[in-house]
Design an enzyme around this catalytic site. Sequence first.
Site, PDB file in Angstrom:
ATOM      1  N   ARG A  70       0.803  -1.212   0.000  1.00 53.32           N
ATOM      2  CA  ARG A  70       0.000   0.000   0.000  1.00 53.32           C
ATOM      3  C   ARG A  70       0.841   1.270   0.000  1.00 53.32           C
ATOM      4  O   ARG A  70       0.588   2.186  -0.795  1.00 53.32           O
ATOM      5  CB  ARG A  70      -0.933   0.003   1.227  1.00 53.32           C
ATOM      6  CG  ARG A  70      -2.177  -0.840   1.056  1.00 53.32           C
ATOM      7  CD  ARG A  70      -2.583  -1.497   2.350  1.00 53.32           C
ATOM      8  NE  ARG A  70      -1.555  -2.439   2.784  1.00 53.32           N
ATOM      9  CZ  ARG A  70      -1.447  -3.692   2.324  1.00 53.32           C
ATOM     10  NH1 ARG A  70      -2.303  -4.131   1.439  1.00 53.32           N
ATOM     11  NH2 ARG A  70      -0.490  -4.483   2.740  1.00 53.32           N
ATOM     12  N   THR A  71       1.839   1.358   0.891  1.00 55.36           N
ATOM     13  CA  THR A  71       2.604   2.599   0.978  1.00 55.36           C
ATOM     14  C   THR A  71       3.388   2.856  -0.292  1.00 55.36           C
ATOM     15  O   THR A  71       3.373   3.967  -0.842  1.00 55.36           O
ATOM     16  CB  THR A  71       3.546   2.567   2.198  1.00 55.36           C
ATOM     17  OG1 THR A  71       2.782   2.296   3.376  1.00 55.36           O
ATOM     18  CG2 THR A  71       4.258   3.896   2.363  1.00 55.36           C
ATOM     19  N   LYS A  98      25.525  -4.931  -1.481  1.00 52.23           N
ATOM     20  CA  LYS A  98      26.982  -4.965  -1.642  1.00 52.23           C
ATOM     21  C   LYS A  98      27.703  -4.256  -0.493  1.00 52.23           C
ATOM     22  O   LYS A  98      28.929  -4.169  -0.500  1.00 52.23           O
ATOM     23  CB  LYS A  98      27.362  -4.276  -2.950  1.00 52.23           C
ATOM     24  CG  LYS A  98      26.694  -4.866  -4.189  1.00 52.23           C
ATOM     25  CD  LYS A  98      27.024  -4.020  -5.427  1.00 52.23           C
ATOM     26  CE  LYS A  98      26.300  -4.529  -6.657  1.00 52.23           C
ATOM     27  NZ  LYS A  98      26.549  -3.670  -7.851  1.00 52.23           N
ATOM     28  N   ARG A 119      11.551   3.713   3.128  1.00 48.90           N
ATOM     29  CA  ARG A 119      11.156   2.756   4.167  1.00 48.90           C
ATOM     30  C   ARG A 119      12.380   1.921   4.492  1.00 48.90           C
ATOM     31  O   ARG A 119      13.075   1.424   3.597  1.00 48.90           O
ATOM     32  CB  ARG A 119      10.014   1.848   3.719  1.00 48.90           C
ATOM     33  CG  ARG A 119       9.792   0.681   4.708  1.00 48.90           C
ATOM     34  CD  ARG A 119       8.520  -0.060   4.480  1.00 48.90           C
ATOM     35  NE  ARG A 119       7.366   0.759   4.860  1.00 48.90           N
ATOM     36  CZ  ARG A 119       6.122   0.292   4.856  1.00 48.90           C
ATOM     37  NH1 ARG A 119       5.860  -0.944   4.502  1.00 48.90           N
ATOM     38  NH2 ARG A 119       5.126   1.088   5.204  1.00 48.90           N
ATOM     39  N   HIS A 147       5.552   6.007  11.423  1.00 50.49           N
ATOM     40  CA  HIS A 147       5.012   5.927  10.072  1.00 50.49           C
ATOM     41  C   HIS A 147       4.120   7.158   9.912  1.00 50.49           C
ATOM     42  O   HIS A 147       2.890   7.060   9.910  1.00 50.49           O
ATOM     43  CB  HIS A 147       4.205   4.638   9.915  1.00 50.49           C
ATOM     44  CG  HIS A 147       3.929   4.259   8.485  1.00 50.49           C
ATOM     45  ND1 HIS A 147       4.143   5.106   7.429  1.00 50.49           N
ATOM     46  CD2 HIS A 147       3.437   3.102   7.944  1.00 50.49           C
ATOM     47  CE1 HIS A 147       3.800   4.504   6.302  1.00 50.49           C
ATOM     48  NE2 HIS A 147       3.374   3.294   6.586  1.00 50.49           N
TER      49      HIS A 147
END
Length: 355
Positions: A70-71, A98, A119, A147
């Site tokens: 969703r986000t 890496k 995120r 959030h």
Amino acid sequence: PWQTANEEFGAAPEAWVGHDVISQGQFNEASLEILFKVSNALKAAIKRGDVLKVCEGKILACCFMEPSTRTSCSFLAAIQRLGGTSIMITAEGSSAKKGETLEDTVRCLECYADAVVLRHPQVGSARLAAGACEKPVLNAGDGVGEHPTQALLDVFTIRVEFLAKQAAQAQGQNTAVPTTTRGLLGGKKVALVGDLKHGRTVHSLATLLGRIYGQGGDGGGGVELLLVSPPQLAMPEGVKAELAACKCAFSEHEDLAAVVSEADVVYVTRVQKERFANPDEYEALKLRYVVTPATLASAKAGMVLMHPLPRVGEIDPACDTDPRAAYFRQMENGMFVRMGLLALVLGADLSALMQ
């Protein structure tokens, strides 16, 4: 808590340009009303079928180091709905595999984009990225921390749902309907249910509601929070201390059935498997609360049922057809609120839409 005053958003839209969005603590009541006004205008435009070009030429870099549906999709859709474009990287496709540092990753992304959405599983990662990046950084979730854009869309959804319900009740009665978010939330009870320990959505939402719409020391008229969880998943002490400091009324409960009848909003969260070191503990707690049609039978007719999704059994799909089930409307609202944030932060000319 957000401490730096010059990082707060003001009531004037032009003051938002170029700002990071790291914490719900950056927002005050006036800035929320600005955001909600802009988001409403953009929502109306999209519902009319308008093709917007207010962010034409802008590029949004989305960096998702944890899974998201969703986000990530709503941010990608938001910039495209505004007329901009996007680039996307995930943990699997990033040079973080890496050994590249987060700071170097966002420095590279800002070379290609006008803003960065991040995120990341580490608490404080968004603030770290913002310190390394000259372009605006928007926090899409930092571990079990915050959030903020979810909290913003949640309050926007509560506002929209209450406004629609009160307008329907007032129809033909010549009764004034509150138009401010404070007026709509005054005296309401919001039950936060489930994994309150790990749930960054409820951390941000509880603090935002309590700080702006709580008691405020005036002895009444504020929102009240009902914190429903097993003891192992209780709201962190730090969040409760913030609620107490802003004099927001709250109480803790283990039995959802005991409080569902008095709640005006029931906000359910999943128990987050990825946050548990012990699988057996997760299995014992994962379906501690399940909302079913029988649960809703005890709730108010005007109650609003919400969930940040994904759900993994906490709400029976049989509840989906109940008009009080707002979680899919909540998801759509997420796009509109993120459109509003991006438009303001990127300095879009919204004058024609806001007339």
